[in-house]
Write a protein that holds these residues in place. Sequence first.
Motif, PDB file in Angstrom:
ATOM      1  N   ALA A  21       0.830  -1.209   0.000  1.00 40.45           N
ATOM      2  CA  ALA A  21       0.000   0.000   0.000  1.00 40.45           C
ATOM      3  C   ALA A  21       0.861   1.254   0.000  1.00 40.45           C
ATOM      4  CB  ALA A  21      -0.930   0.001   1.210  1.00 40.45           C
ATOM      5  N   ASP A  22       1.982   1.215   0.738  1.00 41.02           N
ATOM      6  CA  ASP A  22       2.901   2.368   0.752  1.00 41.02           C
ATOM      7  C   ASP A  22       3.463   2.612  -0.641  1.00 41.02           C
ATOM      8  OD1 ASP A  22       2.627   2.661   3.537  1.00 41.02           O
ATOM      9  OD2 ASP A  22       4.259   1.240   3.911  1.00 41.02           O
ATOM     10  N   LEU A  23       3.868   1.549  -1.305  1.00 35.89           N
ATOM     11  CA  LEU A  23       4.456   1.670  -2.637  1.00 35.89           C
ATOM     12  C   LEU A  23       3.445   2.201  -3.652  1.00 35.89           C
ATOM     13  CD1 LEU A  23       6.453  -1.675  -2.558  1.00 35.89           C
ATOM     14  CD2 LEU A  23       7.462   0.615  -2.644  1.00 35.89           C
ATOM     15  N   VAL A  24       2.184   1.792  -3.508  1.00 37.27           N
ATOM     16  CA  VAL A  24       1.133   2.318  -4.395  1.00 37.27           C
ATOM     17  C   VAL A  24       0.990   3.820  -4.196  1.00 37.27           C
ATOM     18  CG1 VAL A  24      -1.345   2.338  -4.859  1.00 37.27           C
ATOM     19  CG2 VAL A  24      -0.149   0.169  -4.629  1.00 37.27           C
ATOM     20  N   ASN A  25       0.955   4.248  -2.940  1.00 42.14           N
ATOM     21  CA  ASN A  25       0.835   5.682  -2.667  1.00 42.14           C
ATOM     22  C   ASN A  25       2.033   6.455  -3.201  1.00 42.14           C
ATOM     23  OD1 ASN A  25      -1.696   6.036  -1.287  1.00 42.14           O
ATOM     24  ND2 ASN A  25      -0.830   4.909   0.433  1.00 42.14           N
ATOM     25  N   GLN A  26       3.213   5.889  -3.059  1.00 38.69           N
ATOM     26  CA  GLN A  26       4.404   6.542  -3.614  1.00 38.69           C
ATOM     27  C   GLN A  26       4.300   6.625  -5.140  1.00 38.69           C
ATOM     28  OE1 GLN A  26       7.661   4.177  -1.967  1.00 38.69           O
ATOM     29  NE2 GLN A  26       6.729   4.388   0.062  1.00 38.69           N
ATOM     30  N   GLY A  27       3.776   5.554  -5.747  1.00 37.94           N
ATOM     31  CA  GLY A  27       3.583   5.573  -7.196  1.00 37.94           C
ATOM     32  C   GLY A  27       2.608   6.651  -7.624  1.00 37.94           C
ATOM     33  N   LYS A  28       1.501   6.791  -6.871  1.00 35.76           N
ATOM     34  CA  LYS A  28       0.521   7.836  -7.174  1.00 35.76           C
ATOM     35  C   LYS A  28       1.156   9.217  -7.096  1.00 35.76           C
ATOM     36  CE  LYS A  28      -3.643   5.552  -5.317  1.00 35.76           C
ATOM     37  NZ  LYS A  28      -4.636   5.657  -4.210  1.00 35.76           N
ATOM     38  N   ILE A  29       1.981   9.408  -6.086  1.00 30.77           N
ATOM     39  CA  ILE A  29       2.617  10.709  -5.905  1.00 30.77           C
ATOM     40  C   ILE A  29       3.546  11.020  -7.069  1.00 30.77           C
ATOM     41  CG2 ILE A  29       4.283  11.972  -4.483  1.00 30.77           C
ATOM     42  CD1 ILE A  29       2.978  10.529  -2.055  1.00 30.77           C
ATOM     43  N   TYR A  30       4.341  10.040  -7.472  1.00 32.73           N
ATOM     44  CA  TYR A  30       5.255  10.272  -8.606  1.00 32.73           C
ATOM     45  C   TYR A  30       4.470  10.542  -9.892  1.00 32.73           C
ATOM     46  CZ  TYR A  30       9.511   9.182  -6.018  1.00 32.73           C
ATOM     47  OH  TYR A  30      10.564   9.228  -5.144  1.00 32.73           O
ATOM     48  N   LEU A  31       3.310   9.902 -10.041  1.00 30.35           N
ATOM     49  CA  LEU A  31       2.455  10.191 -11.199  1.00 30.35           C
ATOM     50  C   LEU A  31       2.025  11.649 -11.198  1.00 30.35           C
ATOM     51  CD1 LEU A  31       0.113   7.070 -11.494  1.00 30.35           C
ATOM     52  CD2 LEU A  31       1.777   7.845 -13.185  1.00 30.35           C
ATOM     53  N   LYS A  32       1.621  12.144 -10.029  1.00 26.94           N
ATOM     54  CA  LYS A  32       1.177  13.535  -9.926  1.00 26.94           C
ATOM     55  C   LYS A  32       2.349  14.495 -10.137  1.00 26.94           C
ATOM     56  CE  LYS A  32      -2.633  12.383  -6.782  1.00 26.94           C
ATOM     57  NZ  LYS A  32      -3.699  12.539  -7.777  1.00 26.94           N
ATOM     58  N   LEU A  33       3.537  14.064  -9.763  1.00 24.34           N
ATOM     59  CA  LEU A  33       4.727  14.901  -9.963  1.00 24.34           C
ATOM     60  C   LEU A  33       5.250  14.809 -11.396  1.00 24.34           C
ATOM     61  CD1 LEU A  33       6.620  14.175  -6.617  1.00 24.34           C
ATOM     62  CD2 LEU A  33       5.576  16.347  -7.290  1.00 24.34           C
ATOM     63  N   GLY A  34       4.701  13.881 -12.178  1.00 23.24           N
ATOM     64  CA  GLY A  34       5.112  13.738 -13.578  1.00 23.24           C
ATOM     65  C   GLY A  34       6.343  12.889 -13.789  1.00 23.24           C
ATOM     66  N   ASP A  35       6.768  12.173 -12.741  1.00 25.95           N
ATOM     67  CA  ASP A  35       7.954  11.307 -12.852  1.00 25.95           C
ATOM     68  C   ASP A  35       7.457   9.882 -13.139  1.00 25.95           C
ATOM     69  OD1 ASP A  35      10.245   9.791 -12.570  1.00 25.95           O
ATOM     70  OD2 ASP A  35      11.009  10.940 -10.869  1.00 25.95           O
ATOM     71  N   LEU A  36       7.262   9.589 -14.423  1.00 25.61           N
ATOM     72  CA  LEU A  36       6.674   8.301 -14.797  1.00 25.61           C
ATOM     73  C   LEU A  36       7.620   7.130 -14.523  1.00 25.61           C
ATOM     74  CD1 LEU A  36       4.814   9.175 -18.128  1.00 25.61           C
ATOM     75  CD2 LEU A  36       4.074   9.461 -15.753  1.00 25.61           C
ATOM     76  N   THR A  37       8.922   7.383 -14.615  1.00 23.50           N
ATOM     77  CA  THR A  37       9.902   6.315 -14.380  1.00 23.50           C
ATOM     78  C   THR A  37       9.829   5.823 -12.937  1.00 23.50           C
ATOM     79  OG1 THR A  37      11.384   7.210 -16.067  1.00 23.50           O
ATOM     80  CG2 THR A  37      12.334   5.672 -14.468  1.00 23.50           C
ATOM     81  N   MET A  38       9.875   6.768 -12.002  1.00 21.47           N
ATOM     82  CA  MET A  38       9.802   6.391 -10.591  1.00 21.47           C
ATOM     83  C   MET A  38       8.421   5.829 -10.244  1.00 21.47           C
ATOM     84  SD  MET A  38      12.583   6.584  -8.948  1.00 21.47           S
ATOM     85  CE  MET A  38      11.941   6.468  -7.278  1.00 21.47           C
ATOM     86  N   ALA A  39       7.381   6.371 -10.862  1.00 20.87           N
ATOM     87  CA  ALA A  39       6.032   5.868 -10.618  1.00 20.87           C
ATOM     88  C   ALA A  39       5.941   4.403 -11.012  1.00 20.87           C
ATOM     89  CB  ALA A  39       5.014   6.696 -11.402  1.00 20.87           C
ATOM     90  N   GLU A  40       6.463   4.079 -12.183  1.00 21.67           N
ATOM     91  CA  GLU A  40       6.408   2.690 -12.663  1.00 21.67           C
ATOM     92  C   GLU A  40       7.213   1.775 -11.756  1.00 21.67           C
ATOM     93  OE1 GLU A  40       6.596   0.222 -16.838  1.00 21.67           O
ATOM     94  OE2 GLU A  40       7.520   2.217 -16.743  1.00 21.67           O
ATOM     95  N   GLU A  41       8.365   2.246 -11.285  1.00 23.06           N
ATOM     96  CA  GLU A  41       9.201   1.432 -10.402  1.00 23.06           C
ATOM     97  C   GLU A  41       8.460   1.087  -9.111  1.00 23.06           C
ATOM     98  OE1 GLU A  41      13.030   2.241  -7.553  1.00 23.06           O
ATOM     99  OE2 GLU A  41      13.227   2.922  -9.645  1.00 23.06           O
ATOM    100  N   LYS A  42       7.824   2.087  -8.506  1.00 15.28           N
ATOM    101  CA  LYS A  42       7.107   1.867  -7.247  1.00 15.28           C
ATOM    102  C   LYS A  42       5.887   0.961  -7.462  1.00 15.28           C
ATOM    103  CE  LYS A  42       9.708   4.491  -4.667  1.00 15.28           C
ATOM    104  NZ  LYS A  42      10.531   3.936  -3.544  1.00 15.28           N
ATOM    105  N   LEU A  43       5.136   1.227  -8.518  1.00 17.91           N
ATOM    106  CA  LEU A  43       3.929   0.441  -8.771  1.00 17.91           C
ATOM    107  C   LEU A  43       4.260  -1.008  -9.110  1.00 17.91           C
ATOM    108  CD1 LEU A  43       1.960   3.133 -10.786  1.00 17.91           C
ATOM    109  CD2 LEU A  43       1.332   2.226  -8.531  1.00 17.91           C
ATOM    110  N   GLN A  44       5.346  -1.215  -9.854  1.00 22.13           N
ATOM    111  CA  GLN A  44       5.750  -2.576 -10.187  1.00 22.13           C
ATOM    112  C   GLN A  44       6.164  -3.345  -8.937  1.00 22.13           C
ATOM    113  OE1 GLN A  44       5.536  -4.171 -13.339  1.00 22.13           O
ATOM    114  NE2 GLN A  44       5.735  -5.843 -11.863  1.00 22.13           N
ATOM    115  N   LYS A  45       6.867  -2.658  -8.026  1.00 20.59           N
ATOM    116  CA  LYS A  45       7.254  -3.299  -6.764  1.00 20.59           C
ATOM    117  C   LYS A  45       6.007  -3.672  -5.958  1.00 20.59           C
ATOM    118  CE  LYS A  45      11.870  -1.305  -6.061  1.00 20.59           C
ATOM    119  NZ  LYS A  45      12.699  -0.411  -5.223  1.00 20.59           N
ATOM    120  N   ALA A  46       5.011  -2.783  -5.983  1.00 22.94           N
ATOM    121  CA  ALA A  46       3.766  -3.064  -5.269  1.00 22.94           C
ATOM    122  C   ALA A  46       3.065  -4.278  -5.877  1.00 22.94           C
ATOM    123  CB  ALA A  46       2.846  -1.851  -5.315  1.00 22.94           C
ATOM    124  N   MET A  47       3.063  -4.369  -7.199  1.00 22.30           N
ATOM    125  CA  MET A  47       2.450  -5.522  -7.864  1.00 22.30           C
ATOM    126  C   MET A  47       3.195  -6.806  -7.525  1.00 22.30           C
ATOM    127  SD  MET A  47       1.214  -4.104 -11.581  1.00 22.30           S
ATOM    128  CE  MET A  47       0.267  -5.577 -11.867  1.00 22.30           C
TER     129      MET A  47
END
Length: 265
Positions: free
Chosen positions: A169-195
């Motif tokens: 759940a923490d990693l998903v939230n971090q992914g959401k934040i990076y999406l809002k910040l426009g950092d798609l690379t970091m967003a994908e990294e966090k979301l993939q780890k969550a998956m």
Amino acid sequence: RSELKLYDDAMASFNKALELMKRDKDIQLVHRAMGISLLYQGKYDEALESFDKALDGKDSRYSATEIDILYYKAETQDKAGKYVDAVMTYTQIVDAEKTADAYMLRGLEYVKVGDSTNAETDLRAAIKKDKKNYEIYLALYEALMDQNKTDDARSVLNEALELGGGKGADLVNQGKIYLKLGDLTMAEEKLQKAMDKGEISANLGMAELNMLKTPSDYTLACQYFETYLAAVTNDAEAYNEYGLCLMAMEDYAKAEMIFTQGVAL
């Protein structure tokens, strides 16, 4: 049908209990239980009647049980779309116990009534009391964006990233934040780890990510929506987002079916 029968049986038991109960406290608990049952059946007006009977006109100096009833009442008002009423109920709770949850929930209701200024005040109060809740930071971000306070909103997101955490759940939230910040690379990294940790909600983030990465082809995004909704069947907002995704793909027949499922919720 079996679930409906269980609810009917429960309501019959509650009504029988009311005939037998003598003590005010016991009667209050039965009305509370009836309200909760009606809430989960989607009978919001009837649920509110039960919660009001449980409170018996009381409007101050609440017991712990009555605070609990007020939380259920506010939740019911929210689900019924009575956001102003929910704000008023959460105000009763805030006046009684100035907790992070109370401020956060009232702040979220202020967002729904379009009062971003009071939403910001409440959500900042919630953060002061609980600096470890991603949900509060994300809600505050939305309230600030509604006021065009872009710099403050980004600052809140960066502050939230400092919360860290390695759970799904923490990693998903971090992914959401990076999406809002426009950092798609970091967003994908966090979301993939969550998956990888089996966090099903990461699929929603991956759907949004892929819609941003490939705005001309939402095929993969739709697949992520499918995976999520196969596991979580009661998320109306997700049905809405999936329907919009399908519309962008010009799959109107399936979009209509998905919207219909969402409306049914």
